[in-house]
Write a protein that holds these residues in place. Structure first.
Motif, PDB file in Angstrom:
ATOM      1  N   HIS A  94       0.843  -1.207   0.000  1.00 29.46           N
ATOM      2  CA  HIS A  94       0.000   0.000   0.000  1.00 29.46           C
ATOM      3  C   HIS A  94       0.879   1.259   0.000  1.00 29.46           C
ATOM      4  O   HIS A  94       0.634   2.209  -0.751  1.00 29.46           O
ATOM      5  N   ARG A  95       1.933   1.236   0.826  1.00 33.11           N
ATOM      6  CA  ARG A  95       2.813   2.410   0.924  1.00 33.11           C
ATOM      7  C   ARG A  95       3.560   2.637  -0.401  1.00 33.11           C
ATOM      8  O   ARG A  95       3.667   3.762  -0.878  1.00 33.11           O
ATOM      9  N   GLN A  96       4.065   1.542  -0.981  1.00 31.80           N
ATOM     10  CA  GLN A  96       4.809   1.694  -2.242  1.00 31.80           C
ATOM     11  C   GLN A  96       3.906   2.204  -3.358  1.00 31.80           C
ATOM     12  O   GLN A  96       4.301   3.045  -4.159  1.00 31.80           O
ATOM     13  N   VAL A  97       2.691   1.673  -3.397  1.00 37.88           N
ATOM     14  CA  VAL A  97       1.745   2.130  -4.425  1.00 37.88           C
ATOM     15  C   VAL A  97       1.425   3.609  -4.199  1.00 37.88           C
ATOM     16  O   VAL A  97       1.366   4.398  -5.153  1.00 37.88           O
ATOM     17  N   ALA A  98       1.243   4.004  -2.944  1.00 37.69           N
ATOM     18  CA  ALA A  98       0.943   5.417  -2.640  1.00 37.69           C
ATOM     19  C   ALA A  98       2.100   6.314  -3.111  1.00 37.69           C
ATOM     20  O   ALA A  98       1.868   7.378  -3.701  1.00 37.69           O
ATOM     21  N   ASP A  99       3.342   5.897  -2.860  1.00 37.15           N
ATOM     22  CA  ASP A  99       4.510   6.683  -3.304  1.00 37.15           C
ATOM     23  C   ASP A  99       4.514   6.826  -4.826  1.00 37.15           C
ATOM     24  O   ASP A  99       4.777   7.892  -5.371  1.00 37.15           O
ATOM     25  N   ILE A 100       4.235   5.716  -5.508  1.00 38.03           N
ATOM     26  CA  ILE A 100       4.245   5.732  -6.982  1.00 38.03           C
ATOM     27  C   ILE A 100       3.138   6.647  -7.503  1.00 38.03           C
ATOM     28  O   ILE A 100       3.348   7.436  -8.430  1.00 38.03           O
ATOM     29  N   ILE A 101       1.974   6.551  -6.898  1.00 36.40           N
ATOM     30  CA  ILE A 101       0.864   7.421  -7.324  1.00 36.40           C
ATOM     31  C   ILE A 101       1.274   8.887  -7.155  1.00 36.40           C
ATOM     32  O   ILE A 101       1.071   9.713  -8.057  1.00 36.40           O
TER      33      ILE A 101
ATOM     34  N   GLY B 130      -2.595  11.607 -18.445  1.00 33.61           N
ATOM     35  CA  GLY B 130      -2.754  10.159 -18.663  1.00 33.61           C
ATOM     36  C   GLY B 130      -1.951   9.376 -17.648  1.00 33.61           C
ATOM     37  O   GLY B 130      -1.206   8.461 -17.996  1.00 33.61           O
ATOM     38  N   ALA B 131      -2.115   9.746 -16.371  1.00 34.08           N
ATOM     39  CA  ALA B 131      -1.251   9.186 -15.322  1.00 34.08           C
ATOM     40  C   ALA B 131      -1.455   7.685 -15.084  1.00 34.08           C
ATOM     41  O   ALA B 131      -0.566   7.030 -14.544  1.00 34.08           O
ATOM     42  N   LEU B 132      -2.603   7.160 -15.500  1.00 37.35           N
ATOM     43  CA  LEU B 132      -2.886   5.761 -15.151  1.00 37.35           C
ATOM     44  C   LEU B 132      -1.823   4.799 -15.680  1.00 37.35           C
ATOM     45  O   LEU B 132      -1.306   3.960 -14.939  1.00 37.35           O
ATOM     46  N   LEU B 133      -1.496   4.906 -16.958  1.00 39.87           N
ATOM     47  CA  LEU B 133      -0.520   3.956 -17.515  1.00 39.87           C
ATOM     48  C   LEU B 133       0.851   4.098 -16.875  1.00 39.87           C
ATOM     49  O   LEU B 133       1.456   3.084 -16.486  1.00 39.87           O
ATOM     50  N   PRO B 134       1.391   5.332 -16.742  1.00 38.64           N
ATOM     51  CA  PRO B 134       2.685   5.431 -16.045  1.00 38.64           C
ATOM     52  C   PRO B 134       2.651   4.854 -14.635  1.00 38.64           C
ATOM     53  O   PRO B 134       3.617   4.226 -14.198  1.00 38.64           O
ATOM     54  N   ILE B 135       1.538   5.031 -13.940  1.00 42.69           N
ATOM     55  CA  ILE B 135       1.425   4.473 -12.585  1.00 42.69           C
ATOM     56  C   ILE B 135       1.449   2.944 -12.638  1.00 42.69           C
ATOM     57  O   ILE B 135       2.177   2.293 -11.882  1.00 42.69           O
TER      58      ILE B 135
ATOM     59  N   VAL C  32      -6.017  -1.752  -7.029  1.00 43.53           N
ATOM     60  CA  VAL C  32      -6.938  -1.158  -8.010  1.00 43.53           C
ATOM     61  C   VAL C  32      -7.785  -0.055  -7.359  1.00 43.53           C
ATOM     62  O   VAL C  32      -7.920   1.048  -7.907  1.00 43.53           O
ATOM     63  N   PHE C  33      -8.315  -0.324  -6.188  1.00 41.11           N
ATOM     64  CA  PHE C  33      -9.168   0.665  -5.523  1.00 41.11           C
ATOM     65  C   PHE C  33      -8.359   1.909  -5.159  1.00 41.11           C
ATOM     66  O   PHE C  33      -8.803   3.041  -5.339  1.00 41.11           O
ATOM     67  N   GLN C  34      -7.143   1.673  -4.673  1.00 38.90           N
ATOM     68  CA  GLN C  34      -6.252   2.777  -4.277  1.00 38.90           C
ATOM     69  C   GLN C  34      -5.944   3.684  -5.485  1.00 38.90           C
ATOM     70  O   GLN C  34      -5.996   4.915  -5.379  1.00 38.90           O
ATOM     71  N   ILE C  35      -5.680   3.079  -6.615  1.00 42.60           N
ATOM     72  CA  ILE C  35      -5.372   3.849  -7.831  1.00 42.60           C
ATOM     73  C   ILE C  35      -6.624   4.596  -8.300  1.00 42.60           C
ATOM     74  O   ILE C  35      -6.575   5.783  -8.642  1.00 42.60           O
ATOM     75  N   ALA C  36      -7.740   3.875  -8.324  1.00 48.09           N
ATOM     76  CA  ALA C  36      -8.991   4.477  -8.794  1.00 48.09           C
ATOM     77  C   ALA C  36      -9.348   5.702  -7.952  1.00 48.09           C
ATOM     78  O   ALA C  36      -9.702   6.760  -8.483  1.00 48.09           O
ATOM     79  N   LEU C  37      -9.223   5.559  -6.654  1.00 46.21           N
ATOM     80  CA  LEU C  37      -9.543   6.646  -5.739  1.00 46.21           C
ATOM     81  C   LEU C  37      -8.640   7.857  -5.992  1.00 46.21           C
ATOM     82  O   LEU C  37      -9.107   8.998  -6.093  1.00 46.21           O
ATOM     83  N   ALA C  38      -7.348   7.598  -6.149  1.00 40.42           N
ATOM     84  CA  ALA C  38      -6.374   8.681  -6.323  1.00 40.42           C
ATOM     85  C   ALA C  38      -6.594   9.430  -7.638  1.00 40.42           C
ATOM     86  O   ALA C  38      -6.360  10.635  -7.728  1.00 40.42           O
ATOM     87  N   LEU C  39      -7.032   8.707  -8.677  1.00 37.74           N
ATOM     88  CA  LEU C  39      -7.175   9.327 -10.002  1.00 37.74           C
ATOM     89  C   LEU C  39      -8.623   9.717 -10.297  1.00 37.74           C
ATOM     90  O   LEU C  39      -8.933  10.134 -11.420  1.00 37.74           O
TER      91      LEU C  39
END
Ligand code: FES
Length: 152
Positions: A7-14, A22-27, A43-50
């Motif tokens: 979760h932390r690593q994904v948050a840093d990447i986001i 078009g941030a989704l693909l780079p993320i 998936v939920f974490q990314i969806a929420l952030a974007l």
């Protein structure tokens, strides 16, 4: 890797990529480069952030074959299924590879078809991780796998 670490690593990447157009693909690429796969729980974490829906994010992940949602195996085996290799018995080799890999530890080997490795004159050919192997017989394949298993 714990769910918290993921979760932390994904948050840093986001955070690093969310301002890009078009941030989704780079993320997604950055997550896979970092973790080796795109964890379904991200998936939920990314969806929420974007500000996208989960279905949209999931749709992009499943549209591109590049993205995987499970951790990669220790070793990747690519067996050539193109014409020259087929004429030299790659179909039987694939059957043998499938049977042998089924006896190995889960997550040890991923097997993929490829269509020409450039070793047509020395068919049948395969690539294990980054190493090409020519004139692969079932016996030769078993020896290669035995060696990999001995070192893991
Ligand atoms: S056809 Fe198999 S390496 Fe070219």
């Amino acid at each position: 890797m714990s769910p918290e670490t993921i979760h932390r690593q994904v948050a840093d990447i986001i955070d690093q990529h969310r301002q890009k157009p078009g941030a989704l693909l780079p993320i997604l690429h950055a997550i896979q480069d970092t973790l080796g796969f795109v964890p379904p729980e991200s998936v939920f974490q990314i969806a929420l952030a974007l500000n996208r829906s989960r279905a949209e994010v999931h749709g992009v992940i499943t549209f591109y074959h590049h993205f995987r949602t499970t951790p990669p195996a220790d070793h990747v085996i690519q067996v050539c299924r193109a014409e020259a290799c087929q004429s030299m018995g790659s179909d039987q080799l694939v059957d043998h590879v499938s049977r042998r890999v089924a006896t190995c530890r889960a997550g040890q080997f991923d097997v993929h078809p490829v269509y020409c490795l450039g070793l047509c004159a020395s068919a049948p050919a395969m690539m294990i991780d980054d190493t090409l192997h020519a004139r692969v017989s079932p016996q030769k394949f078993d020896q290669l796998v035995d060696r990999l298993e001995a070192h893991s």
